[in-house]
Design a protein around this motif. Structure first.
Motif, mmCIF file in Angstrom:
data_model
loop_
_atom_site.group_PDB
_atom_site.id
_atom_site.type_symbol
_atom_site.label_atom_id
_atom_site.label_comp_id
_atom_site.label_asym_id
_atom_site.label_seq_id
_atom_site.Cartn_x
_atom_site.Cartn_y
_atom_site.Cartn_z
ATOM 1 N N MET A 91 -38.891 13.790 8.570
ATOM 2 C CA MET A 91 -38.827 13.409 7.303
ATOM 3 C C MET A 91 -37.710 14.221 6.705
ATOM 4 O O MET A 91 -37.221 15.069 7.133
ATOM 5 N N ALA A 92 -37.191 13.686 5.374
ATOM 6 C CA ALA A 92 -36.015 14.111 4.963
ATOM 7 C C ALA A 92 -36.014 13.973 3.245
ATOM 8 O O ALA A 92 -36.781 13.172 2.789
ATOM 9 N N TRP A 93 -35.153 14.761 2.662
ATOM 10 C CA TRP A 93 -34.968 14.647 1.299
ATOM 11 C C TRP A 93 -33.556 14.161 1.062
ATOM 12 O O TRP A 93 -32.540 14.713 1.609
ATOM 13 N N PHE A 94 -33.348 13.090 0.432
ATOM 14 C CA PHE A 94 -31.817 12.611 0.071
ATOM 15 C C PHE A 94 -31.774 12.720 -1.602
ATOM 16 O O PHE A 94 -32.781 12.852 -2.207
ATOM 17 N N ARG A 95 -30.549 12.570 -2.082
ATOM 18 C CA ARG A 95 -30.570 12.657 -3.561
ATOM 19 C C ARG A 95 -29.038 11.650 -3.853
ATOM 20 O O ARG A 95 -28.413 11.352 -3.122
ATOM 21 N N GLN A 96 -29.338 11.006 -4.953
ATOM 22 C CA GLN A 96 -28.293 10.146 -5.319
ATOM 23 C C GLN A 96 -27.987 10.636 -6.797
ATOM 24 O O GLN A 96 -28.922 10.467 -7.787
ATOM 25 N N ALA A 97 -26.761 11.047 -7.171
ATOM 26 C CA ALA A 97 -26.276 11.322 -8.574
ATOM 27 C C ALA A 97 -25.582 10.179 -9.170
ATOM 28 O O ALA A 97 -24.957 9.459 -8.469
ATOM 29 N N PRO A 98 -25.609 10.007 -10.715
ATOM 30 C CA PRO A 98 -24.800 8.889 -11.056
ATOM 31 C C PRO A 98 -23.497 8.781 -10.745
ATOM 32 O O PRO A 98 -22.664 9.658 -10.545
ATOM 33 N N GLY A 99 -23.104 7.478 -10.167
ATOM 34 C CA GLY A 99 -21.560 7.193 -9.850
ATOM 35 C C GLY A 99 -21.326 7.824 -8.294
ATOM 36 O O GLY A 99 -20.037 7.486 -8.155
ATOM 37 N N LYS A 100 -22.557 8.412 -7.648
ATOM 38 C CA LYS A 100 -22.138 8.887 -6.270
ATOM 39 C C LYS A 100 -22.998 8.057 -5.261
ATOM 40 O O LYS A 100 -24.105 7.699 -5.543
ATOM 41 N N GLU A 101 -22.696 8.190 -4.060
ATOM 42 C CA GLU A 101 -23.276 7.885 -2.874
ATOM 43 C C GLU A 101 -24.418 8.626 -2.705
ATOM 44 O O GLU A 101 -24.457 9.807 -2.862
ATOM 45 N N ARG A 102 -25.596 8.197 -2.160
ATOM 46 C CA ARG A 102 -26.640 8.692 -1.784
ATOM 47 C C ARG A 102 -26.337 9.751 -0.721
ATOM 48 O O ARG A 102 -25.685 9.031 0.213
ATOM 49 N N GLU A 103 -26.746 10.804 -0.667
ATOM 50 C CA GLU A 103 -26.606 11.891 0.377
ATOM 51 C C GLU A 103 -27.971 12.624 0.916
ATOM 52 O O GLU A 103 -29.025 12.706 0.260
ATOM 53 N N ILE A 104 -27.962 12.895 2.122
ATOM 54 C CA ILE A 104 -29.086 13.728 2.767
ATOM 55 C C ILE A 104 -28.936 15.083 2.252
ATOM 56 O O ILE A 104 -27.886 15.665 2.475
ATOM 57 N N VAL A 105 -29.909 15.654 1.694
ATOM 58 C CA VAL A 105 -29.928 16.925 1.173
ATOM 59 C C VAL A 105 -30.567 18.109 2.403
ATOM 60 O O VAL A 105 -30.021 19.019 2.579
ATOM 61 N N ALA A 106 -31.812 17.479 3.071
ATOM 62 C CA ALA A 106 -32.253 18.404 3.912
ATOM 63 C C ALA A 106 -33.137 17.348 4.754
ATOM 64 O O ALA A 106 -33.869 16.365 4.594
ATOM 65 N N ALA A 107 -33.376 17.744 6.108
ATOM 66 C CA ALA A 107 -34.344 17.094 6.992
ATOM 67 C C ALA A 107 -35.128 18.093 7.876
ATOM 68 O O ALA A 107 -34.468 19.125 8.136
ATOM 69 N N ILE A 108 -36.214 17.543 8.127
ATOM 70 C CA ILE A 108 -37.038 18.446 9.233
ATOM 71 C C ILE A 108 -37.749 17.331 10.270
ATOM 72 O O ILE A 108 -38.026 16.413 9.948
ATOM 73 N N ASN A 109 -37.657 17.864 11.559
ATOM 74 C CA ASN A 109 -38.248 17.093 12.457
ATOM 75 C C ASN A 109 -39.689 17.348 12.489
ATOM 76 O O ASN A 109 -40.296 18.291 12.015
ATOM 77 N N TRP A 110 -40.344 16.630 13.397
ATOM 78 C CA TRP A 110 -41.694 16.702 13.556
ATOM 79 C C TRP A 110 -42.329 17.379 14.754
ATOM 80 O O TRP A 110 -43.217 18.029 14.630
ATOM 81 N N SER A 111 -41.405 17.595 15.763
ATOM 82 C CA SER A 111 -41.878 18.339 17.004
ATOM 83 C C SER A 111 -41.539 19.588 17.071
ATOM 84 O O SER A 111 -42.496 20.500 17.550
#
Length: 122
Positions: A34-54
């Motif tokens: 699972m992960a959190w991404f973010r996208q600011a106006p005029g910018k590309e979407r970027e990954i902020v944080a991710a966490i594995n399941w196992s």
């Protein structure tokens, strides 16, 4: 029906905190990264944080290290994903999305939520 539903966004002053939540349901997400991404106006979407399941492995983009914490709670048919955001900065302003994929650091994540707006005022 697969659903990822985010909540917890809002307006906060710089230096403040917010906690984002995402509820993932409709299939077995307990074995998905699972992960959190973010996208600011005029910018590309970027990954902020991710966490594995196992193994609980986590990843953070450099700009949020030490300020944000990702966590998850796995239930049988529902996964609860969180992002605790502290010491918020105006540059953290963006729409935040949760995402799920079998593989952490996937090139294209399989499932996405609709997003929640985070606005940090200076």
């Amino acid at each position: 029906q697969v659903q990822l539903v985010e909540s917890g966004g809002g307006l906060v002053q710089a230096g403040g905190s917010l906690r984002l939540s995402c509820v993932a349901s409709g299939r077995t997400f307990s074995n998905y990264a699972m992960a959190w991404f973010r996208q600011a106006p005029g910018k590309e979407r970027e990954i902020v944080a991710a966490i594995n399941w196992s193994d609980g492995y986590t990843y953070y983009v450099d700009s949020v290290k030490g300020r944000f914490t990702i966590s998850r709670d796995n239930a049988k048919n529902t996964v609860y994903l969180y992002l605790q955001m502290n010491s918020l900065k105006p540059e953290d302003t963006a729409v935040y999305y949760c995402a799920a994929d079998p593989i952490i650091h996937a090139r294209n994540w399989d499932y996405w939520g609709q997003g929640t707006q985070v606005t940090v005022s200076s």
